[in-house]
Design a protein around this motif. Structure first.
Motif, PDB file in Angstrom:
ATOM      1  N   GLY A 157      -4.308   0.613  -7.810  1.00 30.02           N
ATOM      2  CA  GLY A 157      -4.617   2.013  -8.068  1.00 30.02           C
ATOM      3  C   GLY A 157      -5.810   2.570  -7.305  1.00 30.02           C
ATOM      4  O   GLY A 157      -6.169   3.731  -7.474  1.00 30.02           O
ATOM      5  N   LEU A 158      -6.434   1.770  -6.462  1.00 35.16           N
ATOM      6  CA  LEU A 158      -7.544   2.252  -5.646  1.00 35.16           C
ATOM      7  C   LEU A 158      -6.993   3.135  -4.537  1.00 35.16           C
ATOM      8  O   LEU A 158      -6.116   2.722  -3.777  1.00 35.16           O
ATOM      9  N   ALA A 159      -7.466   4.377  -4.454  1.00 35.58           N
ATOM     10  CA  ALA A 159      -6.942   5.328  -3.468  1.00 35.58           C
ATOM     11  C   ALA A 159      -8.044   5.759  -2.519  1.00 35.58           C
ATOM     12  O   ALA A 159      -9.200   5.895  -2.905  1.00 35.58           O
ATOM     13  N   VAL A 160      -7.645   5.974  -1.269  1.00 37.78           N
ATOM     14  CA  VAL A 160      -8.587   6.456  -0.256  1.00 37.78           C
ATOM     15  C   VAL A 160      -7.846   7.407   0.684  1.00 37.78           C
ATOM     16  O   VAL A 160      -6.693   7.173   1.030  1.00 37.78           O
ATOM     17  N   ASP A 161      -8.507   8.502   1.047  1.00 35.48           N
ATOM     18  CA  ASP A 161      -7.931   9.417   2.025  1.00 35.48           C
ATOM     19  C   ASP A 161      -8.176   8.847   3.413  1.00 35.48           C
ATOM     20  O   ASP A 161      -9.276   8.384   3.721  1.00 35.48           O
ATOM     21  N   ALA A 162      -7.154   8.884   4.244  1.00 36.86           N
ATOM     22  CA  ALA A 162      -7.266   8.375   5.606  1.00 36.86           C
ATOM     23  C   ALA A 162      -7.972   9.404   6.469  1.00 36.86           C
ATOM     24  O   ALA A 162      -7.971  10.597   6.163  1.00 36.86           O
ATOM     25  N   PRO A 163      -8.576   8.973   7.574  1.00 39.09           N
ATOM     26  CA  PRO A 163      -9.143   9.941   8.508  1.00 39.09           C
ATOM     27  C   PRO A 163      -8.073  10.950   8.928  1.00 39.09           C
ATOM     28  O   PRO A 163      -6.894  10.614   9.026  1.00 39.09           O
ATOM     29  N   SER A 164      -8.482  12.176   9.149  1.00 41.12           N
ATOM     30  CA  SER A 164      -7.521  13.256   9.399  1.00 41.12           C
ATOM     31  C   SER A 164      -6.739  13.089  10.693  1.00 41.12           C
ATOM     32  O   SER A 164      -5.713  13.731  10.874  1.00 41.12           O
ATOM     33  N   ASP A 165      -7.193  12.215  11.589  1.00 35.65           N
ATOM     34  CA  ASP A 165      -6.471  12.073  12.853  1.00 35.65           C
ATOM     35  C   ASP A 165      -5.493  10.907  12.861  1.00 35.65           C
ATOM     36  O   ASP A 165      -4.932  10.572  13.887  1.00 35.65           O
TER      37      ASP A 165
ATOM     38  N   ILE B  39       0.866  -1.176   0.000  1.00 42.00           N
ATOM     39  CA  ILE B  39       0.000   0.000   0.000  1.00 42.00           C
ATOM     40  C   ILE B  39       0.906   1.230   0.000  1.00 42.00           C
ATOM     41  O   ILE B  39       1.745   1.396   0.875  1.00 42.00           O
ATOM     42  N   ALA B  40       0.741   2.093  -0.998  1.00 39.79           N
ATOM     43  CA  ALA B  40       1.527   3.328  -1.043  1.00 39.79           C
ATOM     44  C   ALA B  40       0.878   4.346  -0.122  1.00 39.79           C
ATOM     45  O   ALA B  40      -0.343   4.495  -0.096  1.00 39.79           O
ATOM     46  N   VAL B  41       1.684   5.028   0.660  1.00 44.91           N
ATOM     47  CA  VAL B  41       1.197   6.040   1.592  1.00 44.91           C
ATOM     48  C   VAL B  41       1.813   7.372   1.213  1.00 44.91           C
ATOM     49  O   VAL B  41       3.028   7.502   1.140  1.00 44.91           O
ATOM     50  N   GLU B  42       0.959   8.347   0.953  1.00 46.95           N
ATOM     51  CA  GLU B  42       1.421   9.692   0.622  1.00 46.95           C
ATOM     52  C   GLU B  42       0.788  10.666   1.592  1.00 46.95           C
ATOM     53  O   GLU B  42      -0.305  10.444   2.090  1.00 46.95           O
ATOM     54  N   SER B  43       1.474  11.758   1.836  1.00 45.81           N
ATOM     55  CA  SER B  43       0.975  12.791   2.731  1.00 45.81           C
ATOM     56  C   SER B  43       1.005  14.123   2.003  1.00 45.81           C
ATOM     57  O   SER B  43       1.983  14.435   1.321  1.00 45.81           O
ATOM     58  N   ASP B  44      -0.061  14.912   2.150  1.00 46.01           N
ATOM     59  CA  ASP B  44      -0.038  16.239   1.533  1.00 46.01           C
ATOM     60  C   ASP B  44       0.543  17.250   2.515  1.00 46.01           C
ATOM     61  O   ASP B  44       0.968  16.898   3.613  1.00 46.01           O
ATOM     62  N   ASP B  45       0.580  18.504   2.128  1.00 47.47           N
ATOM     63  CA  ASP B  45       1.183  19.546   2.962  1.00 47.47           C
ATOM     64  C   ASP B  45       0.444  19.755   4.275  1.00 47.47           C
ATOM     65  O   ASP B  45       0.990  20.323   5.218  1.00 47.47           O
ATOM     66  N   ASN B  46      -0.798  19.306   4.362  1.00 48.88           N
ATOM     67  CA  ASN B  46      -1.587  19.451   5.583  1.00 48.88           C
ATOM     68  C   ASN B  46      -1.506  18.221   6.478  1.00 48.88           C
ATOM     69  O   ASN B  46      -2.189  18.144   7.494  1.00 48.88           O
ATOM     70  N   GLY B  47      -0.689  17.238   6.085  1.00 48.36           N
ATOM     71  CA  GLY B  47      -0.540  16.035   6.894  1.00 48.36           C
ATOM     72  C   GLY B  47      -1.653  15.023   6.705  1.00 48.36           C
ATOM     73  O   GLY B  47      -1.798  14.101   7.492  1.00 48.36           O
ATOM     74  N   VAL B  48      -2.461  15.167   5.652  1.00 48.94           N
ATOM     75  CA  VAL B  48      -3.527  14.211   5.368  1.00 48.94           C
ATOM     76  C   VAL B  48      -2.934  13.083   4.531  1.00 48.94           C
ATOM     77  O   VAL B  48      -2.243  13.324   3.541  1.00 48.94           O
ATOM     78  N   TYR B  49      -3.204  11.845   4.941  1.00 48.96           N
ATOM     79  CA  TYR B  49      -2.635  10.687   4.270  1.00 48.96           C
ATOM     80  C   TYR B  49      -3.596  10.113   3.247  1.00 48.96           C
ATOM     81  O   TYR B  49      -4.808  10.123   3.438  1.00 48.96           O
TER      82      TYR B  49
END
Length: 149
Positions: free
Chosen positions: A36-44, A19-29
């Motif tokens: 290729g199925l992508a899902v945003d993780a809960p913000s906490d 599973i590839a894990v990426e983080s944006d500038d706001n720390g959201v994973y």
């Protein structure tokens, strides 16, 4: 395995290494499967070390500690602007931009030294020659990266 802890509930979530894990500038994973199925993780959710190991096999604990080392390698590469360690070392044999080639070679050599030290330590631990290291102790025992000049 990659581990994340929920700041609100304290629950630890584990994700396979594919599973590839990426983080944006706001720390959201964002988690992306090999398909290729992508899902945003809960913000906490925040990265964490493997949970307590009581009841786990030695091999399972070795895999958890190895995941900590891989995360460390990836974080150092990201600190130099690469996506992860695998991305960084692809530059080792690319002469078009000297800086990238030098960094790729340095990271590739360091990666080998880190894994050799890690496997040696885990082998000695599994043979009862030393106590099981926690994540911080394991990382502290590894060779440090020195960026090329």
């Amino acid at each position: 395995m990659k581990y994340f802890r929920s700041a609100s509930s304290g629950a630890v979530h584990a994700y396979e290494d594919d599973i590839a894990v990426e983080s944006d500038d706001n720390g959201v994973y964002r988690f992306t499967t090999a398909e290729g199925l992508a899902v945003d993780a809960p913000s906490d959710l925040v990265p964490c070390d493997a949970p307590a190991t009581s009841g786990q096999s030695v091999e399972s604990r070795k895999r958890a500690l190895s995941a900590v080392v891989q995360r460390h390698l990836d974080e150092v590469a990201k600190g130099l602007g690469y996506d992860d360690m695998n991305s960084a070392v692809t530059y080792a044999d690319e002469p078009a931009v000297r800086r990238f080639q030098d960094e790729g070679q340095a990271l590739r050599a360091w990666r080998s030294l880190v894994w050799a030290a890690c496997y040696d330590l885990l082998d000695r631990w599994s043979k009862g020659q030393l106590d099981e290291p926690n994540a911080d102790e394991l990382i502290a025992s590894l060779p440090a990266f020195t960026a090329p000049a």
